[in-house]
Design an enzyme around this catalytic site. Structure first.
Site, PDB file in Angstrom:
ATOM      1  N   HIS A 111       0.859  -1.191   0.000  1.00 50.43           N
ATOM      2  CA  HIS A 111       0.000   0.000   0.000  1.00 50.43           C
ATOM      3  C   HIS A 111       0.887   1.229   0.000  1.00 50.43           C
ATOM      4  CE1 HIS A 111      -1.456   3.283   2.717  1.00 50.43           C
ATOM      5  NE2 HIS A 111      -2.425   3.303   1.825  1.00 50.43           N
ATOM      6  N   HIS A 180      -8.604  -4.607  17.368  1.00 47.59           N
ATOM      7  CA  HIS A 180      -9.552  -5.628  17.812  1.00 47.59           C
ATOM      8  C   HIS A 180      -8.923  -7.019  17.855  1.00 47.59           C
ATOM      9  CE1 HIS A 180      -9.783  -5.578  13.435  1.00 47.59           C
ATOM     10  NE2 HIS A 180     -10.374  -6.759  13.451  1.00 47.59           N
TER      11      HIS A 180
END
Length: 305
Positions: A111, A180
């Site tokens: 990315h 998370h």
């Protein structure tokens, strides 16, 4: 902000998109589909862009590289977390963002993003800042790949201060963290946001240095890994780890949130998604395996250079 700096940034970004997509298309012997778009009058954002996408290549299963230049009446919340005084201000934003998903599991996903945002309330001088960076997400870790990627990132920013690479590396590690799961998305790289140090000229130079370093950082890794043999096991693990990529982009990524909250073009915003991904309940790699090696040696934060 005057038209001259805006035109300078736009010309650089469009040229960067051309250079990167030309290089990747030559490697894959494929052609990018170029989708030129413009936001219609009456939509939340005004502006234009070029989305280039390569799908189904022999090397890249999906490679998206988009340029956008938009204006809006009100900065979205994702852009004012560190600049509360600009809440609700009109803004202008432009950038190039890319995500490449290779077919071979031994070639890492990558990315890169570089961008400029200008904002200001009516009657005030606009505030301009830059952001961006690049990060590498391997499925099978290789020490020489990680070192090369981080060395190139360091070289791209070291002229802007001795503390710049360590600061941007830590920023990248902090940002590309799946809270998370308490897990890193990959091996990181560099990331910076809200950068206005030294004014427009310095920020623009930094953005260009990062953008120009991308092909140097990534292409040698692709060349080393693209012909490695793989089977169903490696492919399944690649798809499973791609699921983490999807989770991060949808749950935590500020760029995705900025685009969706500001009324951006959804198809272009989500070009970063992999074509295929999978999930499994409490999947645990075998001890001593190459898959486990990713979790124990590469995903934990470490200094690569």
């Amino acid at each position: 902000m005057s038209d001259t700096p805006v035109k300078q940034v736009q010309a650089y970004l469009m040229g960067l998109q051309d250079r990167i997509t030309t290089a990747v298309a030559a490697m894959d012997d494929q052609t990018f589909v170029s989708d030129t778009w413009e936001k219609a009058a009456g939509e939340p954002l005004q502006g234009h862009g070029i989305t280039r996408i390569l799908e189904g290549g022999s090397l890249f299963e999906r490679a998206g590289c988009g340029f956008s230049h938009v204006r809006g009446p009100k900065l979205p919340p994702s852009a004012t977390q560190h600049r509360p005084e600009l809440a609700g201000a009109p803004f202008e934003a432009m950038g190039v963002s890319l995500v490449f998903h290779p077919r071979n599991p031994y070639v890492p996903t990558v990315h890169m993003n570089v961008r400029m945002i200008s904002a200001g309330h009516p009657g005030q001088e606009p505030v301009c800042w830059f952001g961006g960076g690049m990060d590498l997400t391997p499925f099978y870790g290789h020490e020489d790949d990680a070192r090369h990627f981080h060395e190139t990132c360091r070289n791209a920013v070291q002229a802007f201060g001795a503390d710049t690479y360590p600061r941007f590396k830590t920023w990248c590690d902090d940002y590309f963290h799946l809270k998370h799961r308490n897990e890193q998305r990959g091996i990181g790289g560099i990331f910076f946001d809200d950068f206005a140090e030294g004014g427009f000229a310095n920020g623009f130079e930094l953005m260009q240095s990062v953008g120009d370093a991308f092909l140097l950082a990534y292409i040698p890794i692709v060349e080393r890994r693209k012909d490695m043999a793989y089977g169903e096991r490696e492919r399944n693990f690649q798809l499973y780890r791609r699921g983490r990529y999807v989770e991060f982009n949808l749950v935590w990524d500020r760029g995705t949130h900025f685009g969706l909250q500001s009324g951006g073009r959804t198809e272009s915003i989500l070009l970063s998604m992999p074509p295929l991904a999978s999930w499994a309940y409490q999947s645990v790699p075998e001890a001593g395996s190459a898959e486990n090696d990713l979790y124990t040696r590469f995903l934990p934060r470490r200094d690569w250079v």
